[in-house]
Design a protein around this motif. Structure first.
Motif, PDB file in Angstrom:
ATOM      1  N   GLY A 266      -1.743  14.820 -20.392  1.00  0.00           N
ATOM      2  CA  GLY A 266      -1.266  15.726 -19.337  1.00  0.00           C
ATOM      3  C   GLY A 266       0.112  15.336 -18.830  1.00  0.00           C
ATOM      4  N   GLU A 267       0.350  14.030 -18.719  1.00  0.00           N
ATOM      5  CA  GLU A 267       1.652  13.572 -18.198  1.00  0.00           C
ATOM      6  C   GLU A 267       2.764  13.714 -19.231  1.00  0.00           C
ATOM      7  OE1 GLU A 267      -0.050  10.362 -14.944  1.00  0.00           O
ATOM      8  OE2 GLU A 267       0.869   9.628 -16.791  1.00  0.00           O
ATOM      9  N   THR A 268       2.432  13.522 -20.511  1.00  0.00           N
ATOM     10  CA  THR A 268       3.496  13.576 -21.530  1.00  0.00           C
ATOM     11  C   THR A 268       3.780  15.021 -21.963  1.00  0.00           C
ATOM     12  OG1 THR A 268       1.869  13.075 -23.222  1.00  0.00           O
ATOM     13  CG2 THR A 268       3.190  11.252 -22.454  1.00  0.00           C
ATOM     14  N   LEU A 269       2.765  15.895 -21.839  1.00  0.00           N
ATOM     15  CA  LEU A 269       2.967  17.313 -22.177  1.00  0.00           C
ATOM     16  C   LEU A 269       2.749  18.125 -20.911  1.00  0.00           C
ATOM     17  CD1 LEU A 269       0.932  17.513 -25.521  1.00  0.00           C
ATOM     18  CD2 LEU A 269       3.389  17.161 -25.250  1.00  0.00           C
ATOM     19  N   GLU A 270       3.691  18.029 -20.004  1.00  0.00           N
ATOM     20  CA  GLU A 270       3.525  18.640 -18.676  1.00  0.00           C
ATOM     21  C   GLU A 270       3.318  20.149 -18.741  1.00  0.00           C
ATOM     22  OE1 GLU A 270       6.002  15.913 -15.532  1.00  0.00           O
ATOM     23  OE2 GLU A 270       7.098  17.377 -16.733  1.00  0.00           O
ATOM     24  N   GLU A 271       3.885  20.769 -19.791  1.00  0.00           N
ATOM     25  CA  GLU A 271       3.835  22.230 -19.891  1.00  0.00           C
ATOM     26  C   GLU A 271       2.489  22.708 -20.430  1.00  0.00           C
ATOM     27  OE1 GLU A 271       5.743  20.132 -21.504  1.00  0.00           O
ATOM     28  OE2 GLU A 271       7.864  20.555 -21.185  1.00  0.00           O
TER      29      GLU A 271
ATOM     30  N   TYR B 298       7.126  18.188 -29.184  1.00  0.00           N
ATOM     31  CA  TYR B 298       5.986  17.895 -28.296  1.00  0.00           C
ATOM     32  C   TYR B 298       5.100  16.795 -28.902  1.00  0.00           C
ATOM     33  CZ  TYR B 298       6.848  21.969 -25.293  1.00  0.00           C
ATOM     34  OH  TYR B 298       7.384  22.876 -24.408  1.00  0.00           O
ATOM     35  N   CYS B 299       4.856  16.871 -30.199  1.00  0.00           N
ATOM     36  CA  CYS B 299       3.998  15.863 -30.842  1.00  0.00           C
ATOM     37  C   CYS B 299       4.649  14.481 -30.738  1.00  0.00           C
ATOM     38  CB  CYS B 299       3.736  16.211 -32.307  1.00  0.00           C
ATOM     39  SG  CYS B 299       2.676  17.660 -32.494  1.00  0.00           S
ATOM     40  N   HIS B 300       5.973  14.416 -30.940  1.00  0.00           N
ATOM     41  CA  HIS B 300       6.677  13.124 -30.837  1.00  0.00           C
ATOM     42  C   HIS B 300       6.639  12.599 -29.402  1.00  0.00           C
ATOM     43  CE1 HIS B 300       7.947  12.568 -34.896  1.00  0.00           C
ATOM     44  NE2 HIS B 300       8.373  13.805 -34.968  1.00  0.00           N
ATOM     45  N   GLN B 301       6.779  13.535 -28.458  1.00  0.00           N
ATOM     46  CA  GLN B 301       6.726  13.176 -27.035  1.00  0.00           C
ATOM     47  C   GLN B 301       5.380  12.493 -26.729  1.00  0.00           C
ATOM     48  OE1 GLN B 301       8.615  16.614 -25.041  1.00  0.00           O
ATOM     49  NE2 GLN B 301       7.080  16.276 -23.456  1.00  0.00           N
ATOM     50  N   LEU B 302       4.329  13.065 -27.272  1.00  0.00           N
ATOM     51  CA  LEU B 302       2.981  12.529 -27.055  1.00  0.00           C
ATOM     52  C   LEU B 302       2.835  11.139 -27.679  1.00  0.00           C
ATOM     53  CD1 LEU B 302       0.040  12.789 -26.200  1.00  0.00           C
ATOM     54  CD2 LEU B 302      -0.355  14.234 -28.201  1.00  0.00           C
TER      55      LEU B 302
ATOM     56  N   GLY C 251       4.693   8.601 -25.654  1.00  0.00           N
ATOM     57  CA  GLY C 251       3.947   8.290 -24.426  1.00  0.00           C
ATOM     58  C   GLY C 251       2.819   7.319 -24.713  1.00  0.00           C
ATOM     59  N   LEU C 252       2.152   7.513 -25.831  1.00  0.00           N
ATOM     60  CA  LEU C 252       1.029   6.635 -26.185  1.00  0.00           C
ATOM     61  C   LEU C 252       1.534   5.220 -26.474  1.00  0.00           C
ATOM     62  CD1 LEU C 252      -2.041   6.431 -26.921  1.00  0.00           C
ATOM     63  CD2 LEU C 252      -1.303   6.697 -29.290  1.00  0.00           C
ATOM     64  N   ARG C 253       2.650   5.146 -27.221  1.00  0.00           N
ATOM     65  CA  ARG C 253       3.216   3.817 -27.544  1.00  0.00           C
ATOM     66  C   ARG C 253       3.587   3.091 -26.261  1.00  0.00           C
ATOM     67  NH1 ARG C 253       4.953   5.779 -32.359  1.00  0.00           N
ATOM     68  NH2 ARG C 253       6.654   6.904 -31.402  1.00  0.00           N
ATOM     69  N   GLU C 254       4.172   3.820 -25.326  1.00  0.00           N
ATOM     70  CA  GLU C 254       4.568   3.219 -24.048  1.00  0.00           C
ATOM     71  C   GLU C 254       3.356   2.741 -23.254  1.00  0.00           C
ATOM     72  OE1 GLU C 254       7.178   5.447 -21.213  1.00  0.00           O
ATOM     73  OE2 GLU C 254       8.377   5.588 -23.053  1.00  0.00           O
ATOM     74  N   ALA C 255       2.284   3.544 -23.272  1.00  0.00           N
ATOM     75  CA  ALA C 255       1.081   3.196 -22.499  1.00  0.00           C
ATOM     76  C   ALA C 255       0.433   1.933 -23.085  1.00  0.00           C
ATOM     77  CB  ALA C 255       0.095   4.358 -22.505  1.00  0.00           C
ATOM     78  N   ASP C 256       0.494   1.797 -24.405  1.00  0.00           N
ATOM     79  CA  ASP C 256       0.049   0.575 -25.077  1.00  0.00           C
ATOM     80  C   ASP C 256      -1.380   0.174 -24.675  1.00  0.00           C
ATOM     81  OD1 ASP C 256       0.378  -1.516 -26.806  1.00  0.00           O
ATOM     82  OD2 ASP C 256       1.376  -2.822 -25.354  1.00  0.00           O
ATOM     83  N   PHE C 257      -2.312   1.109 -24.825  1.00  0.00           N
ATOM     84  CA  PHE C 257      -3.705   0.799 -24.505  1.00  0.00           C
ATOM     85  C   PHE C 257      -4.264  -0.187 -25.535  1.00  0.00           C
ATOM     86  CE2 PHE C 257      -3.528   5.341 -22.943  1.00  0.00           C
ATOM     87  CZ  PHE C 257      -3.606   5.021 -21.599  1.00  0.00           C
TER      88      PHE C 257
ATOM     89  N   ALA D  53      -4.259  20.582 -26.827  1.00  0.00           N
ATOM     90  CA  ALA D  53      -3.245  21.006 -25.856  1.00  0.00           C
ATOM     91  C   ALA D  53      -2.732  22.368 -26.315  1.00  0.00           C
ATOM     92  CB  ALA D  53      -2.102  19.994 -25.800  1.00  0.00           C
ATOM     93  N   LEU D  54      -2.568  23.273 -25.359  1.00  0.00           N
ATOM     94  CA  LEU D  54      -2.086  24.632 -25.655  1.00  0.00           C
ATOM     95  C   LEU D  54      -0.852  24.860 -24.808  1.00  0.00           C
ATOM     96  CD1 LEU D  54      -3.083  27.237 -27.186  1.00  0.00           C
ATOM     97  CD2 LEU D  54      -4.030  27.977 -24.995  1.00  0.00           C
TER      98      LEU D  54
END
Ligand SMILES: Nc1nc2c(ncn2[C@@H]2O[C@H](COP(=O)(O)OP(=O)(O)OP(=O)(O)O)[C@@H](O)[C@H]2O)c(=O)[nH]1
Length: 150
Positions: A60-65, A91-95, A98-104, A78-79
């Protein structure tokens, strides 16, 4: 029509929203957690539930739209309005960024990575007839990525 665990829409909500946006050009992005069974086995089911909630927030945060949905298990969608494939890719790269940054952390990832996602998408003009094809195309793209081990 909400998923009770994450609070985002469920599969029926996705169908309804596609029909409400009939004739608009949309992007559908499907997301599936890699090795989620191993994550649950290593961290426990409650922690698995927490990861599902965290990923819903992250998407939700990385794909605000986008409007978000949990389709079941470890699958999300996501739609969003999306005029062309270049925008969809962005959008896919943005996601993924975001995941790489979150580093879960994922203590049982076979490649010793943190949590990784497989992502696939397609663009389509919304209609009840076009949606199944768009879904299949996004799903095929996702599984190509998953099988490539990306
Ligand atoms: N914690 C938790 N786990 C769930 C939930 N729903 C489904 N699961 C688990 O999700 C896992 C999905 O397993 P698979 O479909 O094999 O997916 P995977 O292990 O990610 O496999 P790949 O996608 O091929 O990497 C199963 O272990 C389910 O028990 C849920 O609501 N909470």
């Amino acid at each position: 029509m909400r998923d009770p665990l994450t609070g985002i829409g469920n599969r029926s909500a996705l169908h309804q929203d596609v029909l409400a946006k009939r004739h608009q050009t949309l992007g559908l992005i499907l997301v599936d957690i890699d090795f989620f069974k191993q994550y649950n086995d290593a961290c426990g089911h409650p922690q698995g539930d927490t990861l599902l909630r965290q990923l819903a927030t992250l998407i939700g945060e990385t794909l605000e739209e986008a409007k978000l949905y949990r389709l079941g298990g470890d699958e999300f969608a996501a739609l969003l309005d999306c005029p062309d494939i270049a925008t969809l890719k962005r959008y896919c790269h943005q996601l993924m960024d975001g995941l790489r940054e979150a580093d879960f952390p994922h203590p049982a990832h076979p490649d010793k990575k943190g949590v990784t996602l497989s992502v696939g998408g397609s663009c389509f003009v919304a209609d009840e007839a076009t949606f199944p094809y768009a879904y299949e195309a996004a799903d095929k793209a996702l599984y190509r990525v998953k099988n490539d081990g990306a």
